[in-house]
Design a protein around this motif. Structure first.
Motif, PDB file in Angstrom:
ATOM      1  N   ALA A  33       0.761  -1.105  -0.122  1.00 40.89           N
ATOM      2  CA  ALA A  33      -0.053   0.242   0.171  1.00 40.89           C
ATOM      3  C   ALA A  33       0.608   1.418   0.070  1.00 40.89           C
ATOM      4  O   ALA A  33       0.546   2.207  -0.672  1.00 40.89           O
ATOM      5  N   ARG A  34       2.038   1.310   0.693  1.00 38.09           N
ATOM      6  CA  ARG A  34       2.844   2.543   0.754  1.00 38.09           C
ATOM      7  C   ARG A  34       3.489   2.599  -0.571  1.00 38.09           C
ATOM      8  O   ARG A  34       3.679   3.765  -1.186  1.00 38.09           O
ATOM      9  N   ARG A  35       3.916   1.486  -1.346  1.00 36.04           N
ATOM     10  CA  ARG A  35       4.347   1.428  -2.419  1.00 36.04           C
ATOM     11  C   ARG A  35       3.392   2.095  -3.631  1.00 36.04           C
ATOM     12  O   ARG A  35       3.753   2.968  -4.442  1.00 36.04           O
ATOM     13  N   GLY A  45       1.362   4.139  -2.998  1.00 32.21           N
ATOM     14  CA  GLY A  45       1.210   5.682  -2.615  1.00 32.21           C
ATOM     15  C   GLY A  45       0.119   6.307  -1.843  1.00 32.21           C
ATOM     16  O   GLY A  45      -0.500   7.378  -1.743  1.00 32.21           O
ATOM     17  N   TYR A  46      -0.941   5.211  -1.545  1.00 31.50           N
ATOM     18  CA  TYR A  46      -2.181   5.529  -0.606  1.00 31.50           C
ATOM     19  C   TYR A  46      -1.843   5.439   0.881  1.00 31.50           C
ATOM     20  O   TYR A  46      -2.789   5.516   1.418  1.00 31.50           O
ATOM     21  N   TRP A  47      -0.664   4.731   1.418  1.00 28.95           N
ATOM     22  CA  TRP A  47      -0.557   4.758   2.764  1.00 28.95           C
ATOM     23  C   TRP A  47       0.864   5.573   3.000  1.00 28.95           C
ATOM     24  O   TRP A  47       1.759   5.050   2.229  1.00 28.95           O
ATOM     25  N   THR A  48       1.022   6.514   3.899  1.00 28.69           N
ATOM     26  CA  THR A  48       2.230   6.666   3.939  1.00 28.69           C
ATOM     27  C   THR A  48       2.708   6.491   5.667  1.00 28.69           C
ATOM     28  O   THR A  48       3.886   6.539   5.774  1.00 28.69           O
ATOM     29  N   THR A  49       1.728   6.042   6.163  1.00 29.73           N
ATOM     30  CA  THR A  49       2.131   5.941   7.779  1.00 29.73           C
ATOM     31  C   THR A  49       3.117   4.622   7.925  1.00 29.73           C
ATOM     32  O   THR A  49       3.025   3.750   7.265  1.00 29.73           O
TER      33      THR A  49
END
Ligand SMILES: Nc1nc2c(ncn2[C@@H]2O[C@H](COP(=O)(O)OP(=O)(O)OP(=O)(O)O)[C@@H](O)[C@H]2O)c(=O)[nH]1
Ligand SMILES: [Mg+2]
Length: 258
Positions: free
Chosen positions: A222-224, A226-230
């Motif tokens: 999800a971070r990859r 781009g919609y999670w940065t936590t």
């Protein structure tokens, strides 16, 4: 006294507000669905499909019902704008995940009418929806991308446990005999093959509640995307011990028909 009474009256008659986030990959019809909802409730004609362009920011709609206010947020689904999604997570009460029903055509065809001789891709290429899937393989990858993106949302700490409504949109243009010919018949609204496809994956997701490695995978992906940065999104103890049932449903829709 007047202030007290008017305060009490306002409190008693206050309607609860629910914020509903409408998300999905690009071009699945999120904005068209929202425009359709608006046109039904405001009794106005929906804008012509040509006037709906890819969403860059947000589209909002407030729907006042007798007992509550529904506030819809429709955000753009292309990769470049997905980083905006997380700004809305905290305040959301429900998630509407929109998918392109035509991506499941090959599965429905196999189940229900193996004699249909064209590939789902041919239908889409010739059809009115202008999807850009290169072949059945690309459609299957797009299905998986839709699922992994949704799974990432459902595992996010601010969204975890929220009810999810999956809208299988564009059933008017689905090649499966079970969906297209007679929308809005009941079986089109209830696309069983899409539901069972999600069912298998939902079960996997629930199992992953007790599998920290898999859940870390989900958050990394999800971070990859781009919609999670936590950076440390999961309360591992809670996920290990918590009862994380998901409430979800699939409904077939057409934003331009039915
Ligand atoms: N056949 C068919 N086409 C649809 C339907 N809903 C949307 N479309 C078409 O799909 C295309 C994309 O629609 P949008 O509503 O802009 O999709 P979106 O999900 O909001 O796209 P982004 O904002 O870029 O994420 C347009 O050409 C629409 O006319 C539907 O129910 N049936
Ligand atoms: Mg849009």
């Amino acid at each position: 006294m007047y202030h007290l009474l008017s305060g009490l009256y306002a409190e008693w008659t206050r309607k609860e507000q629910f914020n509903i986030l409408i998300l999905g990959l690009q071009s699945v019809g999120k904005t068209s669905v929202l425009e359709k909802v608006k046109s039904i409730y405001l009794r106005t004609p929906p804008p012509s499909p040509q006037r709906i362009t890819p969403t860059v920011g947000q589209n909002v709609f407030n729907l006042s019902l007798p007992s509550s206010n529904l506030h819809f947020w429709d955000l753009g689904g292309s990769k470049s704008v997905r980083s905006l999604w997380q700004k809305y997570f905290e305040e959301s009460h429900a998630l509407v995940w929109v998918v392109d029903a035509r991506l499941w055509d090959d599965l429905a065809r196999g189940d229900e009418n193996p004699t249909i001789g064209y590939s789902a891709y041919d239908k889409i290429k010739k059809g009115k929806g202008k999807a850009n899937y290169d072949d059945d393989q690309a459609m299957s990858e797009q299905r998986e991308e839709s699922w992994t993106t949704l799974a990432g949302l459902m595992a996010h700490p601010s969204l975890e446990g929220l009810p999810v409504l999956i809208l299988a949109n564009k059933v008017d243009d689905a090649s499966s005999s079970s969906l297209s010919t007679s929308f809005p018949a009941d079986h089109a609204r209830n696309p069983k093959h899409i539901k069972s496809w999600f069912q298998a994956r939902m079960e996997g997701l629930v199992e992953k509640d007790i599998d920290i490695d898999s859940r870390d995978d989900i958050s990394r992906r999800a971070r990859r995307n781009g919609y999670w940065t936590t950076s440390s999104p999961l309360d591992k103890e809670e996920n290990l011990n918590g009862d994380k049932g998901y409430e979800w449903e699939v409904i077939g829709t057409s934003a331009i028909d039915g």
